[in-house]
Design an enzyme around this catalytic site. Structure first.
Site, mmCIF file in Angstrom:
data_model
loop_
_atom_site.group_PDB
_atom_site.id
_atom_site.type_symbol
_atom_site.label_atom_id
_atom_site.label_comp_id
_atom_site.label_asym_id
_atom_site.label_seq_id
_atom_site.Cartn_x
_atom_site.Cartn_y
_atom_site.Cartn_z
ATOM 1 N N SER A 219 31.661 48.116 45.698
ATOM 2 C CA SER A 219 32.229 48.387 44.414
ATOM 3 C C SER A 219 31.883 47.218 43.433
ATOM 4 O O SER A 219 31.697 46.121 43.830
ATOM 5 C CB SER A 219 33.518 48.676 44.412
ATOM 6 N N TYR B 264 41.652 45.933 47.923
ATOM 7 C CA TYR B 264 40.502 46.598 47.844
ATOM 8 C C TYR B 264 39.223 45.798 47.173
ATOM 9 O O TYR B 264 38.130 45.806 47.846
ATOM 10 C CB TYR B 264 40.605 47.638 46.813
#
Length: 252
Positions: A134, A147
């Site tokens: 990401s 995350y």
């Protein structure tokens, strides 16, 4: 290049980016073992995509169970797509369980699958690993500490693995998407689909799962002497950190 890989394992394949990647690989003639937790969603995709789409209902963290289910199938392409974020809150407001879960899903599980499948790829001198990370791995998105740390860890693991894999014939590509219109954040939005759509996707054009699948397929189809190491795929309307920077308004 004619596709010479035969079998793929795609995690998180029941919806979103994973489903789009699985469909693209099936269209290229690969047999795809599609791992996900939703039996009904996988069954629906199998009806649409045909016999080369093989549903594998499992939790991505159960790597020993996944190994048993594969039963010695020679996996040429591993797509580590599954992941999750259960909450968007500062780390100090999360529970220990929420922090453990985000690390297990986004870092531990993909590393275990790589560890499990790499020996066979190296022995056959054929394989391609894709790690879906990401832009949160390298940019600051508030309230995503666990995350972002997990995705950054997976990104660094890929850089180290490329050294370990040099000369083996096995390629490794990291794809780091920006904002993609999926249900990925739905749990973090307490199941509020309308709120998710309004806050995340309604005011700037996001990527779509098919965009990410197209990028993956392009890297996969390169000649075997070429490996795209890292790709950032960003929406045209998104800048690093998730913000839109409008043109300056002339002063009057």
């Amino acid at each position: 290049m004619a596709m010479t890989y035969r079998c793929a394992l795609v995690t998180g394949a029941s919806k979103g980016i994973g489903a789009a990647i699985a469909a693209s690989l099936v269209e290229e003639g690969l047999t795809v073992y599609a791992l996900g937790r939703s039996e009904s969603s996988l069954a629906e995709l199998a009806t649409r995509l045909g016999e080369r789409f093989r549903p594998l209902v499992a939790d991505v963290r159960d790597f020993t169970g996944i190994a048993r289910a594969l039963g010695g199938v020679e996996i040429d392409v591993l797509v580590n797509n599954a992941g999750g974020i259960s909450t968007v809150r500062p780390l100090y407001e999360q529970t220990a369980e929420e922090t453990d879960e985000v690390i297990a899903l986004n870092l531990t599980a993909p590393l275990q699958l790589i560890r499990m499948l790499l020996p066979g790829m190296i022995e056959r001198k054929r394989g391609h690993i894709f790690n879906l990370t990401s832009t949160a791995a390298s940019a600051v998105f508030p309230c995503t500490t666990g995350y972002g740390a997990a995705k950054a860890g997976l990104s660094q693991a890929g850089r180290i693995l490329r050294y370990d894999l040099a000369g083996t014939g096995v390629r490794l590509t990291e794809i780091a998407p920006g904002r993609v219109e999926t249900q990925f954040y739905l749990q973090a939005f307490d199941g509020d689909a309308a709120g998710l759509q309004e806050r995340m996707y309604a005011h700037q054009r996001p990527l779509h799962p098919e965009d990410v699948a197209a990028v993956l397929l392009g890297a996969l189809k390169l000649p075997f002497n070429a490996d795209v190491a890292e790709i950032i795929v960003s929406p045209t309307d998104q800048a690093v950190g998730g913000h839109v920077y409008p043109s300056a308004t002339p002063s009057t």
